[in-house]
Scaffold this active site. Structure first.
Site, PDB file in Angstrom:
ATOM      1  N   VAL A  21       0.833  -1.211   0.000  1.00 53.30           N
ATOM      2  CA  VAL A  21       0.000   0.000   0.000  1.00 53.30           C
ATOM      3  C   VAL A  21       0.867   1.259   0.000  1.00 53.30           C
ATOM      4  O   VAL A  21       0.677   2.161  -0.809  1.00 53.30           O
ATOM      5  CB  VAL A  21      -0.965   0.002   1.217  1.00 53.30           C
ATOM      6  CG1 VAL A  21      -1.694   1.334   1.318  1.00 53.30           C
ATOM      7  CG2 VAL A  21      -1.953  -1.145   1.107  1.00 53.30           C
ATOM      8  N   LEU A 110      -5.127   4.147   7.482  1.00 53.44           N
ATOM      9  CA  LEU A 110      -5.695   3.071   6.667  1.00 53.44           C
ATOM     10  C   LEU A 110      -6.030   1.854   7.510  1.00 53.44           C
ATOM     11  O   LEU A 110      -5.173   1.338   8.235  1.00 53.44           O
ATOM     12  CB  LEU A 110      -4.708   2.695   5.564  1.00 53.44           C
ATOM     13  CG  LEU A 110      -4.633   3.752   4.469  1.00 53.44           C
ATOM     14  CD1 LEU A 110      -3.377   3.609   3.644  1.00 53.44           C
ATOM     15  CD2 LEU A 110      -5.871   3.686   3.588  1.00 53.44           C
ATOM     16  N   SER A 112      -9.044  -1.646   7.454  1.00 50.57           N
ATOM     17  CA  SER A 112      -9.306  -2.866   6.687  1.00 50.57           C
ATOM     18  C   SER A 112     -10.772  -3.238   6.846  1.00 50.57           C
ATOM     19  O   SER A 112     -11.381  -2.955   7.884  1.00 50.57           O
ATOM     20  CB  SER A 112      -8.427  -3.978   7.255  1.00 50.57           C
ATOM     21  OG  SER A 112      -8.932  -5.235   6.865  1.00 50.57           O
ATOM     22  N   SER A 113     -11.319  -3.931   5.843  1.00 49.67           N
ATOM     23  CA  SER A 113     -12.735  -4.315   5.928  1.00 49.67           C
ATOM     24  C   SER A 113     -12.991  -5.357   7.016  1.00 49.67           C
ATOM     25  O   SER A 113     -14.142  -5.622   7.349  1.00 49.67           O
ATOM     26  CB  SER A 113     -13.222  -4.846   4.576  1.00 49.67           C
ATOM     27  OG  SER A 113     -12.460  -5.961   4.179  1.00 49.67           O
ATOM     28  N   CYS A 114     -11.933  -5.939   7.597  1.00 44.88           N
ATOM     29  CA  CYS A 114     -12.163  -6.927   8.659  1.00 44.88           C
ATOM     30  C   CYS A 114     -12.565  -6.277   9.979  1.00 44.88           C
ATOM     31  O   CYS A 114     -12.833  -6.970  10.952  1.00 44.88           O
ATOM     32  CB  CYS A 114     -10.950  -7.832   8.848  1.00 44.88           C
ATOM     33  SG  CYS A 114      -9.539  -7.000   9.552  1.00 44.88           S
ATOM     34  N   LYS A 145      -7.103  -2.144  14.340  1.00 45.22           N
ATOM     35  CA  LYS A 145      -7.535  -1.178  13.315  1.00 45.22           C
ATOM     36  C   LYS A 145      -8.705  -0.323  13.816  1.00 45.22           C
ATOM     37  O   LYS A 145      -8.789   0.871  13.510  1.00 45.22           O
ATOM     38  CB  LYS A 145      -7.904  -1.908  12.018  1.00 45.22           C
ATOM     39  CG  LYS A 145      -6.686  -2.478  11.293  1.00 45.22           C
ATOM     40  CD  LYS A 145      -5.787  -1.348  10.802  1.00 45.22           C
ATOM     41  CE  LYS A 145      -4.570  -1.812  10.065  1.00 45.22           C
ATOM     42  NZ  LYS A 145      -3.675  -0.708   9.685  1.00 45.22           N
ATOM     43  N   ASN A 170     -10.224  -6.101   0.489  1.00 43.07           N
ATOM     44  CA  ASN A 170      -9.031  -6.924   0.237  1.00 43.07           C
ATOM     45  C   ASN A 170      -8.279  -6.370  -0.972  1.00 43.07           C
ATOM     46  O   ASN A 170      -8.876  -6.166  -2.025  1.00 43.07           O
ATOM     47  CB  ASN A 170      -9.435  -8.383  -0.040  1.00 43.07           C
ATOM     48  CG  ASN A 170      -9.832  -9.123   1.231  1.00 43.07           C
ATOM     49  OD1 ASN A 170     -10.477  -8.555   2.107  1.00 43.07           O
ATOM     50  ND2 ASN A 170      -9.461 -10.383   1.319  1.00 43.07           N
ATOM     51  N   LEU A 171      -6.978  -6.167  -0.792  1.00 42.25           N
ATOM     52  CA  LEU A 171      -6.171  -5.506  -1.819  1.00 42.25           C
ATOM     53  C   LEU A 171      -5.238  -6.500  -2.499  1.00 42.25           C
ATOM     54  O   LEU A 171      -4.859  -7.515  -1.916  1.00 42.25           O
ATOM     55  CB  LEU A 171      -5.322  -4.408  -1.176  1.00 42.25           C
ATOM     56  CG  LEU A 171      -6.113  -3.312  -0.466  1.00 42.25           C
ATOM     57  CD1 LEU A 171      -5.184  -2.471   0.399  1.00 42.25           C
ATOM     58  CD2 LEU A 171      -6.859  -2.442  -1.471  1.00 42.25           C
ATOM     59  N   HIS A 184      -1.856 -13.265   1.549  1.00 43.98           N
ATOM     60  CA  HIS A 184      -3.289 -13.269   1.297  1.00 43.98           C
ATOM     61  C   HIS A 184      -3.580 -14.214   0.125  1.00 43.98           C
ATOM     62  O   HIS A 184      -2.660 -14.717  -0.519  1.00 43.98           O
ATOM     63  CB  HIS A 184      -3.772 -11.852   0.972  1.00 43.98           C
ATOM     64  CG  HIS A 184      -3.769 -10.952   2.162  1.00 43.98           C
ATOM     65  ND1 HIS A 184      -2.761 -10.057   2.412  1.00 43.98           N
ATOM     66  CD2 HIS A 184      -4.654 -10.815   3.182  1.00 43.98           C
ATOM     67  CE1 HIS A 184      -3.030  -9.411   3.540  1.00 43.98           C
ATOM     68  NE2 HIS A 184      -4.167  -9.844   4.025  1.00 43.98           N
ATOM     69  N   LYS A 192       0.707 -20.413  -6.730  1.00 41.60           N
ATOM     70  CA  LYS A 192       0.400 -21.848  -6.828  1.00 41.60           C
ATOM     71  C   LYS A 192       0.125 -22.257  -8.276  1.00 41.60           C
ATOM     72  O   LYS A 192       0.611 -23.284  -8.754  1.00 41.60           O
ATOM     73  CB  LYS A 192      -0.804 -22.190  -5.936  1.00 41.60           C
ATOM     74  CG  LYS A 192      -0.458 -22.232  -4.450  1.00 41.60           C
ATOM     75  CD  LYS A 192      -1.692 -22.502  -3.585  1.00 41.60           C
ATOM     76  CE  LYS A 192      -1.320 -22.521  -2.103  1.00 41.60           C
ATOM     77  NZ  LYS A 192      -2.472 -22.759  -1.212  1.00 41.60           N
ATOM     78  N   ARG A 214     -15.037 -12.707  -1.482  1.00 47.61           N
ATOM     79  CA  ARG A 214     -14.201 -11.551  -1.149  1.00 47.61           C
ATOM     80  C   ARG A 214     -14.308 -10.507  -2.248  1.00 47.61           C
ATOM     81  O   ARG A 214     -14.458 -10.834  -3.427  1.00 47.61           O
ATOM     82  CB  ARG A 214     -12.725 -11.959  -1.003  1.00 47.61           C
ATOM     83  CG  ARG A 214     -12.424 -12.874   0.180  1.00 47.61           C
ATOM     84  CD  ARG A 214     -12.558 -12.167   1.516  1.00 47.61           C
ATOM     85  NE  ARG A 214     -12.203 -13.037   2.643  1.00 47.61           N
ATOM     86  CZ  ARG A 214     -13.068 -13.842   3.271  1.00 47.61           C
ATOM     87  NH1 ARG A 214     -14.332 -13.905   2.899  1.00 47.61           N
ATOM     88  NH2 ARG A 214     -12.658 -14.578   4.292  1.00 47.61           N
ATOM     89  N   ASP A 274     -11.922 -20.953   6.526  1.00 48.63           N
ATOM     90  CA  ASP A 274     -12.616 -20.147   5.507  1.00 48.63           C
ATOM     91  C   ASP A 274     -12.604 -18.661   5.873  1.00 48.63           C
ATOM     92  O   ASP A 274     -12.640 -17.805   4.997  1.00 48.63           O
ATOM     93  CB  ASP A 274     -14.092 -20.574   5.413  1.00 48.63           C
ATOM     94  CG  ASP A 274     -14.311 -21.641   4.357  1.00 48.63           C
ATOM     95  OD1 ASP A 274     -13.426 -21.832   3.504  1.00 48.63           O
ATOM     96  OD2 ASP A 274     -15.387 -22.269   4.397  1.00 48.63           O
TER      97      ASP A 274
END
Ligand code: GFB
Length: 313
Positions: A21, A110, A112-114, A145, A170-171, A184, A192, A214, A274
């Site tokens: 970021v 900044l 986070s959506s969490c 946060k 999520n970025l 992430h 992978k 997401r 999950d």
């Protein structure tokens, strides 16, 4: 504070300039006519109050973008609770308080959506903050946060500082962490699929059931939103910054495999968590102010994959 706020000619400190970021914010600020200040960790450890205070007293930034944080994917968050809570609390408290002590004109924090409750109604509006229990895998990071948002509001209310907060979804983008244990989902899937393609493997294994959804935003879009908010926003409430649509992890995996050119099977390791079932934010507030994202998900993934192949991650 009069708006629009001007960045041109100002000394702008980007905390966390080596991260995904922070480095995107530095790139975006290049066209704003400001002087970008950065501080290497060897010079200033943001967890150390005295070092931070001394650096601010010496450098006197007029604007601060607080993009420094201990970050990681779902497994890193769940397995390092003390690090995620302590380090983020220290970084935020030290930088925000030092900015106030040196009379910084504007600070953007900044998050986070969490920060939102695990089962928040979708799409998630800013008002959903603190209306329900958090997702267990990232509550430590989320609490830190939330404390950062509240600290900005507290300095605004008690001392009149123009400190604002943005909550990105999520970025992904250049400079991401591709280490499979701590990353992430997006960089993990790219790596992978790429390695499976090179090895001629039949399958890749991804975590969880593939059903969580997401919302993804390219980090260059976030950096643009940061500059937009610095210039145009000066209020107490935090502002969501998202792309406006989400995707199931299974579909994301298929999209990444197609872009990378891996045609094998996708296997699900359901022993892995999950996390939150869904966290699609409403970005109506920033959209109504006149900002919108530029990238599409497939173009964004293709450009990151191109960079991944030409860099030494
Ligand atoms: O991106 P991610 O680690 O973080 O995982 P969160 C998103 C989803 O992708 C989860 C699944 O459902 C994972 O189980 N997934 C599938 C994978 N395969 C993989 C893989 O190989 N690696 C990873 N990492 N995930 C984080 C929070 O939550 O998001 C942070 O822990 C922060 O606090 C950040 O908020 C933005 O979206 O679940």
């Amino acid at each position: 504070m009069s708006l629009p706020f001007t960045l041109a000619g100002k000394r702008v400190y980007v905390a966390g300039h080596r991260g995904m970021v922070g480095s995107a914010v530095v790139r975006r600020l290049a066209s704003e006519g400001c002087t970008v200040l950065t501080a290497p960790r060897a010079e200033v450890d943001l967890r150390e109050q005295t070092q931070v205070r001394e650096w601010f007293a010496k450098e006197q930034p007029e604007v601060v973008v607080l993009a420094a944080a201990k970050v990681g994917g779902i497994l890193a968050n769940a397995s390092l609770p003390a690090d995620f809570l302590y380090e983020n609390l220290m970084i935020e408290a030290n930088v925000i308080a030092a900015a106030a002590a040196s009379f910084t004109q504007k600070l953007l924090f900044l998050g986070s959506s969490c920060i939102y409750p695990k089962f928040a109604e979708q799409p998630i509006f800013e008002e959903a903050l603190l209306t329900g229990p958090l997702e267990a895998t990232n509550e430590w990071y989320a609490i830190a946060k939330i404390a950062g948002i509240k600290l900005c509001q507290a300095y605004r209310q008690q001392h009149g500082f123009d400190f604002i907060s943005a909550m990105p979804t999520n970025l992904y983008g250049p400079g991401d962490n591709f280490d499979l244990a701590s990353s992430h989902v997006m960089p993990a899937l790219i790596r992978k699929a790429h390695e499976a393609k090179l090895a001629g493997a039949d399958s890749i294994t991804i975590w969880g059931t593939g059903t969580p959804r997401r919302e993804f935003l390219h980090v260059d879009d976030l950096a643009d939103a940061c500059v937009f908010l610095l210039k145009t926003y000066s209020e107490d409430g935090h502002v969501n910054v998202g792309s406006g649509s989400d995707i199931a992890i299974a579909d994301l995996a298929r999209m990444v495999c197609e872009i990378v050119g891996f045609a094998g099977e996708i296997v699900y390791d359901t022993a892995k968590p999950d996390g939150t079932p869904r966290k699609l934010m409403s970005s109506d507030r920033i959209l109504s102010m006149g900002w919108s994202p530029n990238s599409t998900l497939s173009d964004g993934i293709a450009s990151v994959y191109e960079q991944y192949q030409t860099s030494n991650f």
